[in-house]
Design a protein around this motif. Structure first.
Motif, PDB file in Angstrom:
ATOM      1  N   ASP A 185     -22.413  61.191  41.455  1.00 46.34           N
ATOM      2  CA  ASP A 185     -21.307  60.630  42.225  1.00 46.34           C
ATOM      3  C   ASP A 185     -20.238  61.654  42.568  1.00 46.34           C
ATOM      4  O   ASP A 185     -19.253  61.332  43.247  1.00 46.34           O
ATOM      5  N   GLU A 186     -20.418  62.908  42.102  1.00 48.57           N
ATOM      6  CA  GLU A 186     -19.531  64.001  42.504  1.00 48.57           C
ATOM      7  C   GLU A 186     -20.237  64.928  43.495  1.00 48.57           C
ATOM      8  O   GLU A 186     -19.801  66.035  43.742  1.00 48.57           O
ATOM      9  N   GLN A 187     -21.378  64.434  44.009  1.00 50.40           N
ATOM     10  CA  GLN A 187     -22.162  65.134  45.024  1.00 50.40           C
ATOM     11  C   GLN A 187     -22.764  66.445  44.509  1.00 50.40           C
ATOM     12  O   GLN A 187     -23.018  67.376  45.268  1.00 50.40           O
ATOM     13  N   LYS A 188     -23.021  66.496  43.205  1.00 49.48           N
ATOM     14  CA  LYS A 188     -23.718  67.641  42.613  1.00 49.48           C
ATOM     15  C   LYS A 188     -25.189  67.266  42.448  1.00 49.48           C
ATOM     16  O   LYS A 188     -25.511  66.134  42.084  1.00 49.48           O
ATOM     17  N   PRO A 189     -26.111  68.215  42.732  1.00 47.13           N
ATOM     18  CA  PRO A 189     -27.545  67.894  42.620  1.00 47.13           C
ATOM     19  C   PRO A 189     -27.947  67.575  41.188  1.00 47.13           C
ATOM     20  O   PRO A 189     -27.443  68.189  40.241  1.00 47.13           O
ATOM     21  N   LEU A 190     -28.823  66.605  41.042  1.00 48.10           N
ATOM     22  CA  LEU A 190     -29.327  66.213  39.726  1.00 48.10           C
ATOM     23  C   LEU A 190     -30.743  66.755  39.547  1.00 48.10           C
ATOM     24  O   LEU A 190     -31.655  66.391  40.291  1.00 48.10           O
ATOM     25  N   GLU A 191     -30.904  67.634  38.596  1.00 42.31           N
ATOM     26  CA  GLU A 191     -32.227  68.174  38.295  1.00 42.31           C
ATOM     27  C   GLU A 191     -32.928  67.278  37.269  1.00 42.31           C
ATOM     28  O   GLU A 191     -32.301  66.752  36.359  1.00 42.31           O
ATOM     29  N   ALA A 192     -34.233  67.082  37.449  1.00 43.80           N
ATOM     30  CA  ALA A 192     -35.078  66.292  36.538  1.00 43.80           C
ATOM     31  C   ALA A 192     -34.832  64.797  36.658  1.00 43.80           C
ATOM     32  O   ALA A 192     -35.165  64.035  35.746  1.00 43.80           O
ATOM     33  N   ALA A 193     -34.261  64.347  37.781  1.00 42.60           N
ATOM     34  CA  ALA A 193     -34.201  62.906  38.031  1.00 42.60           C
ATOM     35  C   ALA A 193     -35.614  62.408  38.322  1.00 42.60           C
ATOM     36  O   ALA A 193     -36.418  63.115  38.945  1.00 42.60           O
ATOM     37  N   TYR A 194     -35.919  61.213  37.864  1.00 40.14           N
ATOM     38  CA  TYR A 194     -37.269  60.661  38.012  1.00 40.14           C
ATOM     39  C   TYR A 194     -37.301  59.733  39.222  1.00 40.14           C
ATOM     40  O   TYR A 194     -36.537  58.765  39.296  1.00 40.14           O
ATOM     41  N   VAL A 195     -38.193  60.030  40.170  1.00 37.95           N
ATOM     42  CA  VAL A 195     -38.306  59.269  41.410  1.00 37.95           C
ATOM     43  C   VAL A 195     -39.714  58.683  41.490  1.00 37.95           C
ATOM     44  O   VAL A 195     -40.698  59.412  41.332  1.00 37.95           O
ATOM     45  N   TYR A 196     -39.822  57.382  41.750  1.00 36.68           N
ATOM     46  CA  TYR A 196     -41.147  56.775  41.756  1.00 36.68           C
ATOM     47  C   TYR A 196     -41.189  55.544  42.652  1.00 36.68           C
ATOM     48  O   TYR A 196     -40.158  54.943  42.960  1.00 36.68           O
ATOM     49  N   LEU A 197     -42.410  55.206  43.081  1.00 38.99           N
ATOM     50  CA  LEU A 197     -42.636  53.957  43.795  1.00 38.99           C
ATOM     51  C   LEU A 197     -42.931  52.883  42.756  1.00 38.99           C
ATOM     52  O   LEU A 197     -43.832  53.035  41.929  1.00 38.99           O
ATOM     53  N   ASP A 198     -42.170  51.810  42.800  1.00 38.22           N
ATOM     54  CA  ASP A 198     -42.258  50.771  41.785  1.00 38.22           C
ATOM     55  C   ASP A 198     -43.675  50.246  41.622  1.00 38.22           C
ATOM     56  O   ASP A 198     -44.356  49.906  42.595  1.00 38.22           O
ATOM     57  N   GLY A 199     -44.126  50.202  40.352  1.00 41.71           N
ATOM     58  CA  GLY A 199     -45.416  49.621  40.026  1.00 41.71           C
ATOM     59  C   GLY A 199     -46.605  50.513  40.273  1.00 41.71           C
ATOM     60  O   GLY A 199     -47.749  50.070  40.151  1.00 41.71           O
ATOM     61  N   LEU A 216     -29.642  60.722  48.320  1.00 41.34           N
ATOM     62  CA  LEU A 216     -29.458  59.600  47.418  1.00 41.34           C
ATOM     63  C   LEU A 216     -28.417  59.951  46.359  1.00 41.34           C
ATOM     64  O   LEU A 216     -28.489  61.017  45.743  1.00 41.34           O
ATOM     65  N   TYR A 217     -27.482  59.047  46.133  1.00 43.90           N
ATOM     66  CA  TYR A 217     -26.392  59.289  45.199  1.00 43.90           C
ATOM     67  C   TYR A 217     -26.449  58.267  44.063  1.00 43.90           C
ATOM     68  O   TYR A 217     -26.482  57.055  44.295  1.00 43.90           O
ATOM     69  N   LEU A 218     -26.452  58.777  42.836  1.00 40.31           N
ATOM     70  CA  LEU A 218     -26.482  57.903  41.665  1.00 40.31           C
ATOM     71  C   LEU A 218     -25.074  57.726  41.121  1.00 40.31           C
ATOM     72  O   LEU A 218     -24.284  58.685  41.079  1.00 40.31           O
ATOM     73  N   ARG A 219     -24.773  56.521  40.685  1.00 39.10           N
ATOM     74  CA  ARG A 219     -23.473  56.227  40.102  1.00 39.10           C
ATOM     75  C   ARG A 219     -23.553  56.296  38.580  1.00 39.10           C
ATOM     76  O   ARG A 219     -24.529  55.837  37.970  1.00 39.10           O
ATOM     77  N   THR A 220     -22.524  56.847  37.974  1.00 41.11           N
ATOM     78  CA  THR A 220     -22.468  56.918  36.521  1.00 41.11           C
ATOM     79  C   THR A 220     -22.505  55.511  35.937  1.00 41.11           C
ATOM     80  O   THR A 220     -21.788  54.615  36.405  1.00 41.11           O
ATOM     81  N   ALA A 221     -23.343  55.320  34.949  1.00 41.11           N
ATOM     82  CA  ALA A 221     -23.469  54.000  34.336  1.00 41.11           C
ATOM     83  C   ALA A 221     -22.211  53.675  33.539  1.00 41.11           C
ATOM     84  O   ALA A 221     -21.680  54.530  32.816  1.00 41.11           O
ATOM     85  N   VAL A 222     -21.731  52.458  33.697  1.00 32.33           N
ATOM     86  CA  VAL A 222     -20.563  52.003  32.958  1.00 32.33           C
ATOM     87  C   VAL A 222     -21.032  51.322  31.686  1.00 32.33           C
ATOM     88  O   VAL A 222     -21.853  50.397  31.719  1.00 32.33           O
ATOM     89  N   THR A 223     -20.536  51.791  30.562  1.00 28.61           N
ATOM     90  CA  THR A 223     -20.926  51.200  29.283  1.00 28.61           C
ATOM     91  C   THR A 223     -20.245  49.852  29.120  1.00 28.61           C
ATOM     92  O   THR A 223     -19.010  49.762  29.141  1.00 28.61           O
ATOM     93  N   GLU A 224     -21.061  48.804  28.997  1.00 29.53           N
ATOM     94  CA  GLU A 224     -20.525  47.460  28.832  1.00 29.53           C
ATOM     95  C   GLU A 224     -20.484  47.097  27.359  1.00 29.53           C
ATOM     96  O   GLU A 224     -21.423  47.349  26.613  1.00 29.53           O
ATOM     97  N   LEU A 225     -19.366  46.523  26.941  1.00 28.23           N
ATOM     98  CA  LEU A 225     -19.268  46.061  25.574  1.00 28.23           C
ATOM     99  C   LEU A 225     -19.977  44.727  25.453  1.00 28.23           C
ATOM    100  O   LEU A 225     -19.734  43.806  26.234  1.00 28.23           O
ATOM    101  N   ASP A 226     -20.889  44.639  24.500  1.00 24.03           N
ATOM    102  CA  ASP A 226     -21.606  43.388  24.308  1.00 24.03           C
ATOM    103  C   ASP A 226     -20.642  42.307  23.797  1.00 24.03           C
ATOM    104  O   ASP A 226     -19.714  42.577  23.030  1.00 24.03           O
ATOM    105  N   GLU A 227     -20.885  41.099  24.248  1.00 23.71           N
ATOM    106  CA  GLU A 227     -20.022  39.990  23.870  1.00 23.71           C
ATOM    107  C   GLU A 227     -20.045  39.787  22.362  1.00 23.71           C
ATOM    108  O   GLU A 227     -21.098  39.778  21.721  1.00 23.71           O
TER     109      GLU A 227
END
Length: 360
Positions: A28-42, A92-103
């Motif tokens: 999300d800072e427009q820096k290239p991500l090395e070793a990202a996994y890209v696949y066709l579902d299934g 393609l741009y990935l967003r940083t995952a937001v850690t959700e606190l479990d209820e």
């Protein structure tokens, strides 16, 4: 002379057509991500990005499957109909995952232990077939389990892809769990009171078989599967595939119930509800061995003859009057059909990749 002529002929032949999807993956800072996994579902079709974030996926077939991009610490990205971008480099741009606190649930004593819930999760996610019993989840600690006492539902979440080793079918499987629920008629984990089991997600396969050693087991997994049935319906190949269709206990002609037509390169299946209603008792319901259904939807029982001497039975509820089947045997929308019996018992341990090709 003959060898030279053969070489010239081969050299002059055009290469098999390939479908290519390529592009770059950034954070999300427009820096290239090395070793990202890209696949066709299934499928087994996948790639990993290089130091510039670049990937290139090459496939011999256009699959009706989304392109998925995953990287630890980021939200998984989904690109629908990726082949429409053929010839273009995607960005393609990935967003940083937001850690959700479990209820936080305050309770004097949990209704069930994690060990008890995890046992049910394995059974309802992997299955109890040979494939299910011979599958192992490598990262069970990442799975978060809860039990909704008010609605009697066991739920599961996993923030990372579930890593499954299927020693029976000889696949490594990454499964991004989107939803998992096991609903009961009361507050219990006893299967006798199980009402409905459901899971959904995206998957990527890696073939780890040696010298085609899993071919026979994969053929057995395909025969009688939902994918096998979908191919049978779209090809109108009931007799050769040894499927027989019954409404209740009465044998019927599939064409009287399911009308198959071409639309936009896929098959459209229309359920003939009028034909179903003609067979319903005057009481207005179609009585089956395990309950009844409303006339609004079609319920028919499939009798599968497999390997000439094996008989497996499956029930199927059509929750919609129309559904679609692509060339790979995938049907959609996913909630259009509800399976019971043999097909309903098939889980992740029985999954084959979309690009698996059955050869008798």
């Amino acid at each position: 002379m003959y060898k030279l002529l053969l070489l010239l002929l081969l050299w002059g032949m055009p290469a098999a057509a390939q479908e290519v999807i390529s592009g770059y993956v950034y954070d999300d800072e427009q820096k290239p991500l090395e070793a990202a996994y890209v696949y066709l579902d299934g499928t087994t079709v996948s790639a990993t990005t290089n130091e510039k974030g670049y990937f290139r996926i090459q496939s011999a077939t256009k699959y009706n499957a989304p392109l998925m991009v995953s990287f630890v610490g980021f939200e998984t990205l989904r690109v629908d109909d990726p082949f429409q971008y053929k010839g273009k480099n995607l960005k393609l741009y990935l967003r940083t995952a937001v850690t959700e606190l479990d209820e936080l649930v305050i309770s004097n004593k949990p209704l069930f232990t994690r060990k008890q819930m995890l046992k049910v999760f394995r059974e309802q996610f992997l299955g109890r077939s040979k494939g299910g019993r011979n599958s192992r989840i490598e990262n069970e600690d990442d799975i978060y389990l809860t039990y909704d006492e008010q609605n009697h539902i066991l739920k599961a979440k996993c923030r990372t892809p579930i890593r499954v080793i299927n020693r029976h079918l000889e696949y490594k499987l990454l499964y991004n769990l989107v939803s998992f629920e096991v609903k009961y008629n009361t507050n219990t984990l006893d299967e006798a009171y199980l009402y409905q089991s459901f899971y959904a997600g995206t998957s990527s396969f890696t073939d780890v078989s040696v010298r085609n050693g899993a071919d026979k087991k994969r053929k057995q997994a395909y025969l009688g599967s939902v994918t096998h049935l979908m191919h049978t319906i779209k090809d109108n190949d009931w007799e050769r595939q040894k499927f027989s269709l019954y409404a209740g206990s009465t044998p019927v002609q599939p064409g009287d119930y399911l009308k198959v037509s071409d639309t936009l390169g896929i098959k459209k299946v229309t359920v003939n509800t009028a034909a179903v209603e003609e067979m319903l008792p005057k009481a207005g319901t179609l009585v089956l061995s395990k309950g009844t259904v409303k006339p609004r939807y079609t319920t028919v029982t499939f009798n599968l003859l497999r390997q000439m001497d094996t008989r497996t039975q499956s029930g199927i509820n059509f929750q919609s009057d129309v559904f679609y089947i692509d060339n790979n045997g995938l049907f959609f929308p996913i909630d259009a059909l509800l399976f019971r019996g043999y097909m309903g018992s098939l889980k992740v341990g029985d999954l084959l990749p979309v690009d698996y090709v059955y050869v008798p």
